[in-house]
Write a protein that holds these residues in place. Sequence first.
Motif, PDB file in Angstrom:
ATOM      1  N   PHE A 108      12.790  37.228  14.108  1.00 53.99           N
ATOM      2  CA  PHE A 108      12.744  37.028  15.558  1.00 53.99           C
ATOM      3  C   PHE A 108      13.700  37.994  16.248  1.00 53.99           C
ATOM      4  O   PHE A 108      13.344  38.609  17.267  1.00 53.99           O
ATOM      5  CB  PHE A 108      13.100  35.579  15.907  1.00 53.99           C
ATOM      6  CG  PHE A 108      13.170  35.317  17.387  1.00 53.99           C
ATOM      7  CD1 PHE A 108      12.015  35.242  18.145  1.00 53.99           C
ATOM      8  CD2 PHE A 108      14.392  35.147  18.015  1.00 53.99           C
ATOM      9  CE1 PHE A 108      12.074  35.015  19.518  1.00 53.99           C
ATOM     10  CE2 PHE A 108      14.466  34.910  19.381  1.00 53.99           C
ATOM     11  CZ  PHE A 108      13.304  34.844  20.137  1.00 53.99           C
ATOM     12  N   ILE A 109      14.901  38.135  15.711  1.00 57.62           N
ATOM     13  CA  ILE A 109      15.875  39.054  16.306  1.00 57.62           C
ATOM     14  C   ILE A 109      15.324  40.474  16.305  1.00 57.62           C
ATOM     15  O   ILE A 109      15.381  41.184  17.322  1.00 57.62           O
ATOM     16  CB  ILE A 109      17.209  38.986  15.538  1.00 57.62           C
ATOM     17  CG1 ILE A 109      17.836  37.604  15.701  1.00 57.62           C
ATOM     18  CG2 ILE A 109      18.172  40.072  16.026  1.00 57.62           C
ATOM     19  CD1 ILE A 109      19.064  37.365  14.838  1.00 57.62           C
ATOM     20  N   THR A 146       1.833  39.691  21.928  1.00 59.46           N
ATOM     21  CA  THR A 146       2.961  39.289  21.092  1.00 59.46           C
ATOM     22  C   THR A 146       4.270  39.515  21.831  1.00 59.46           C
ATOM     23  O   THR A 146       5.189  38.688  21.772  1.00 59.46           O
ATOM     24  CB  THR A 146       2.953  40.083  19.770  1.00 59.46           C
ATOM     25  OG1 THR A 146       1.729  39.820  19.071  1.00 59.46           O
ATOM     26  CG2 THR A 146       4.120  39.682  18.884  1.00 59.46           C
ATOM     27  N   ASP A 147       4.374  40.637  22.544  1.00 60.33           N
ATOM     28  CA  ASP A 147       5.570  40.928  23.348  1.00 60.33           C
ATOM     29  C   ASP A 147       5.820  39.831  24.377  1.00 60.33           C
ATOM     30  O   ASP A 147       6.949  39.349  24.535  1.00 60.33           O
ATOM     31  CB  ASP A 147       5.419  42.266  24.068  1.00 60.33           C
ATOM     32  CG  ASP A 147       5.536  43.461  23.133  1.00 60.33           C
ATOM     33  OD1 ASP A 147       5.780  43.253  21.931  1.00 60.33           O
ATOM     34  OD2 ASP A 147       5.377  44.597  23.612  1.00 60.33           O
ATOM     35  N   VAL A 148       4.771  39.441  25.078  1.00 62.77           N
ATOM     36  CA  VAL A 148       4.912  38.424  26.127  1.00 62.77           C
ATOM     37  C   VAL A 148       5.386  37.105  25.527  1.00 62.77           C
ATOM     38  O   VAL A 148       6.262  36.427  26.086  1.00 62.77           O
ATOM     39  CB  VAL A 148       3.575  38.220  26.877  1.00 62.77           C
ATOM     40  CG1 VAL A 148       3.651  36.999  27.794  1.00 62.77           C
ATOM     41  CG2 VAL A 148       3.235  39.463  27.692  1.00 62.77           C
ATOM     42  N   LEU A 149       4.840  36.738  24.381  1.00 63.64           N
ATOM     43  CA  LEU A 149       5.228  35.478  23.737  1.00 63.64           C
ATOM     44  C   LEU A 149       6.698  35.523  23.310  1.00 63.64           C
ATOM     45  O   LEU A 149       7.443  34.545  23.491  1.00 63.64           O
ATOM     46  CB  LEU A 149       4.328  35.211  22.529  1.00 63.64           C
ATOM     47  CG  LEU A 149       4.246  33.760  22.035  1.00 63.64           C
ATOM     48  CD1 LEU A 149       3.707  32.850  23.130  1.00 63.64           C
ATOM     49  CD2 LEU A 149       3.388  33.663  20.794  1.00 63.64           C
ATOM     50  N   LEU A 150       7.134  36.649  22.756  1.00 69.60           N
ATOM     51  CA  LEU A 150       8.526  36.801  22.342  1.00 69.60           C
ATOM     52  C   LEU A 150       9.472  36.784  23.538  1.00 69.60           C
ATOM     53  O   LEU A 150      10.502  36.091  23.531  1.00 69.60           O
ATOM     54  CB  LEU A 150       8.693  38.117  21.577  1.00 69.60           C
ATOM     55  CG  LEU A 150       8.103  38.173  20.165  1.00 69.60           C
ATOM     56  CD1 LEU A 150       7.983  39.622  19.696  1.00 69.60           C
ATOM     57  CD2 LEU A 150       8.961  37.371  19.201  1.00 69.60           C
ATOM     58  N   VAL A 171       8.945  26.265  21.634  1.00 73.89           N
ATOM     59  CA  VAL A 171       7.952  27.277  22.009  1.00 73.89           C
ATOM     60  C   VAL A 171       7.467  28.003  20.752  1.00 73.89           C
ATOM     61  O   VAL A 171       8.237  28.242  19.826  1.00 73.89           O
ATOM     62  CB  VAL A 171       8.531  28.306  23.009  1.00 73.89           C
ATOM     63  CG1 VAL A 171       8.825  27.647  24.340  1.00 73.89           C
ATOM     64  CG2 VAL A 171       9.776  28.971  22.460  1.00 73.89           C
ATOM     65  N   PRO A 172       6.180  28.345  20.709  1.00 77.02           N
ATOM     66  CA  PRO A 172       5.652  29.097  19.566  1.00 77.02           C
ATOM     67  C   PRO A 172       5.923  30.584  19.714  1.00 77.02           C
ATOM     68  O   PRO A 172       5.953  31.099  20.836  1.00 77.02           O
ATOM     69  CB  PRO A 172       4.147  28.799  19.635  1.00 77.02           C
ATOM     70  CG  PRO A 172       3.881  28.607  21.101  1.00 77.02           C
ATOM     71  CD  PRO A 172       5.123  27.968  21.668  1.00 77.02           C
ATOM     72  N   VAL A 173       6.127  31.269  18.611  1.00 80.52           N
ATOM     73  CA  VAL A 173       6.306  32.718  18.642  1.00 80.52           C
ATOM     74  C   VAL A 173       5.572  33.346  17.464  1.00 80.52           C
ATOM     75  O   VAL A 173       5.333  32.704  16.448  1.00 80.52           O
ATOM     76  CB  VAL A 173       7.799  33.145  18.588  1.00 80.52           C
ATOM     77  CG1 VAL A 173       8.535  32.710  19.825  1.00 80.52           C
ATOM     78  CG2 VAL A 173       8.473  32.630  17.338  1.00 80.52           C
ATOM     79  N   ARG A 174       5.263  34.605  17.636  1.00 81.97           N
ATOM     80  CA  ARG A 174       4.692  35.401  16.555  1.00 81.97           C
ATOM     81  C   ARG A 174       5.590  36.623  16.368  1.00 81.97           C
ATOM     82  O   ARG A 174       5.684  37.469  17.252  1.00 81.97           O
ATOM     83  CB  ARG A 174       3.264  35.840  16.901  1.00 81.97           C
ATOM     84  CG  ARG A 174       2.628  36.721  15.835  1.00 81.97           C
ATOM     85  CD  ARG A 174       1.232  37.138  16.246  1.00 81.97           C
ATOM     86  NE  ARG A 174       0.591  37.945  15.218  1.00 81.97           N
ATOM     87  CZ  ARG A 174      -0.650  38.418  15.309  1.00 81.97           C
ATOM     88  NH1 ARG A 174      -1.375  38.158  16.395  1.00 81.97           N
ATOM     89  NH2 ARG A 174      -1.169  39.130  14.332  1.00 81.97           N
ATOM     90  N   ASN A 175       6.270  36.683  15.240  1.00 76.89           N
ATOM     91  CA  ASN A 175       7.159  37.805  14.960  1.00 76.89           C
ATOM     92  C   ASN A 175       6.371  38.999  14.434  1.00 76.89           C
ATOM     93  O   ASN A 175       5.295  38.834  13.843  1.00 76.89           O
ATOM     94  CB  ASN A 175       8.214  37.410  13.917  1.00 76.89           C
ATOM     95  CG  ASN A 175       9.193  36.376  14.435  1.00 76.89           C
ATOM     96  OD1 ASN A 175       9.477  36.319  15.631  1.00 76.89           O
ATOM     97  ND2 ASN A 175       9.718  35.557  13.542  1.00 76.89           N
ATOM     98  N   VAL A 220       8.252  48.971  16.507  1.00 78.76           N
ATOM     99  CA  VAL A 220       8.642  47.914  15.579  1.00 78.76           C
ATOM    100  C   VAL A 220       9.802  48.395  14.717  1.00 78.76           C
ATOM    101  O   VAL A 220       9.719  49.435  14.056  1.00 78.76           O
ATOM    102  CB  VAL A 220       7.460  47.500  14.681  1.00 78.76           C
ATOM    103  CG1 VAL A 220       7.905  46.430  13.673  1.00 78.76           C
ATOM    104  CG2 VAL A 220       6.309  46.978  15.526  1.00 78.76           C
ATOM    105  N   ILE A 221      10.894  47.636  14.746  1.00 74.47           N
ATOM    106  CA  ILE A 221      12.070  47.961  13.939  1.00 74.47           C
ATOM    107  C   ILE A 221      12.507  46.724  13.167  1.00 74.47           C
ATOM    108  O   ILE A 221      12.080  45.607  13.460  1.00 74.47           O
ATOM    109  CB  ILE A 221      13.249  48.444  14.812  1.00 74.47           C
ATOM    110  CG1 ILE A 221      13.694  47.312  15.750  1.00 74.47           C
ATOM    111  CG2 ILE A 221      12.877  49.678  15.601  1.00 74.47           C
ATOM    112  CD1 ILE A 221      15.021  47.572  16.424  1.00 74.47           C
ATOM    113  N   ASN A 222      13.366  46.921  12.186  1.00 74.53           N
ATOM    114  CA  ASN A 222      13.965  45.815  11.442  1.00 74.53           C
ATOM    115  C   ASN A 222      15.473  45.900  11.623  1.00 74.53           C
ATOM    116  O   ASN A 222      16.187  46.423  10.763  1.00 74.53           O
ATOM    117  CB  ASN A 222      13.599  45.886   9.957  1.00 74.53           C
ATOM    118  CG  ASN A 222      12.145  45.541   9.712  1.00 74.53           C
ATOM    119  OD1 ASN A 222      11.647  44.568  10.257  1.00 74.53           O
ATOM    120  ND2 ASN A 222      11.470  46.346   8.918  1.00 74.53           N
TER     121      ASN A 222
END
Length: 377
Positions: free
Chosen positions: A144-145, A345-349, A330-334, A156-158
Amino acid sequence: MILTETMNFGQARQASTALKSGTFKFPESNVFSVPDAPSTEKTTTANKTEESKPMFAFKVENTAQRQRVNPKTTHSVGQRNATDCFSSTLGAVLMESPWREMDWTAEHRKTLMEKITSYKPSCQEVPQARVLLLGPVGSGKSSFISSVQSVFDGRVINRAMVGSSSTGFTKKLQSFPIRGQKGEEPSALVLCDVMGLGEGQTTGLTLHDTLAVVKGHAPEGHKFSPEQPVRSETAGYMKKPSLRDKMHCVVFVVDASKLTSYHKGLGITFQQLREHISDLGVHQVALLTHVDQVCQETARDVTQVYKSSAIQKLITEAAALLGMSPSYIVPVRNYSCELALEEGTDVLLLSAVDHILQYVQLYFQDHLAPETKFQSS
């Protein structure tokens, strides 16, 4: 005309596949035929064993006279009206109306990013809001972070190291200030990662050490071990932490795909944590991660997440596990295997971060000095 056929699960799968692939065709007659599929459900009586009754009715509205049939068009499953919902997988029903409203536009994405990067704590002595993520090993804390930072980096980074070990990758207390977009000042939000929770006091992050982190006693980079709890003799231990050193919100993170298989001891751990953290005056919310793994429609299109009855049910189950109202979750998709960002996905995060900041702000409102409250009112 409405063509209705009562089918077992095997037949439903074939019909669903045909609808999604676009190969389904309405017959000339009013009989909808699907090849028989073996049923694995049997009913045993005192004298005989019978095949179980069909599990549900599958209804498809023949709109050939009005419009072409689109495999993505909403249809109905079960005993609901033909325009209510559609299920492409068993147990994953999409409702006609979302159970929570969400703006999925690019404009809203931009607004959320600006809101987060411009956020400042209302308490002058605190330059950054510190948010602690707590959850079992593999729940998606570190992901998530990294996913949130990915949105602001535009790729996309880690950033927070993510591992697949059954014992977890994160062992230390690590703070990650969320950077703004290129050329912007860093935001005032810091997401803190720690060792995954265990099911008692012998594995994972213990209750004692968790509270030491929330209170601000544990130093940055401290490596946790159940055999060596955080105490005054610990190197870097902060005996008198200021408000800026403490955690201003706690976010519980649970995996939607593992929710029903979590050990019952984890529920007890969550309840104990919630009780003690609440006594400290720290608000708590929760993230339900990996929602794309429990709903095929959401995996295909994340903007369907708030129309999924399966995810709505899991939110309720997560609320029971954590002992909190579903409105806090709240649900999220990482981002995991993706190489490029996706707007939904951005909006959800970003919406999840905005949700967290609302409770961070409540913390500061609760802890403002009386004279400060008077001046800001």
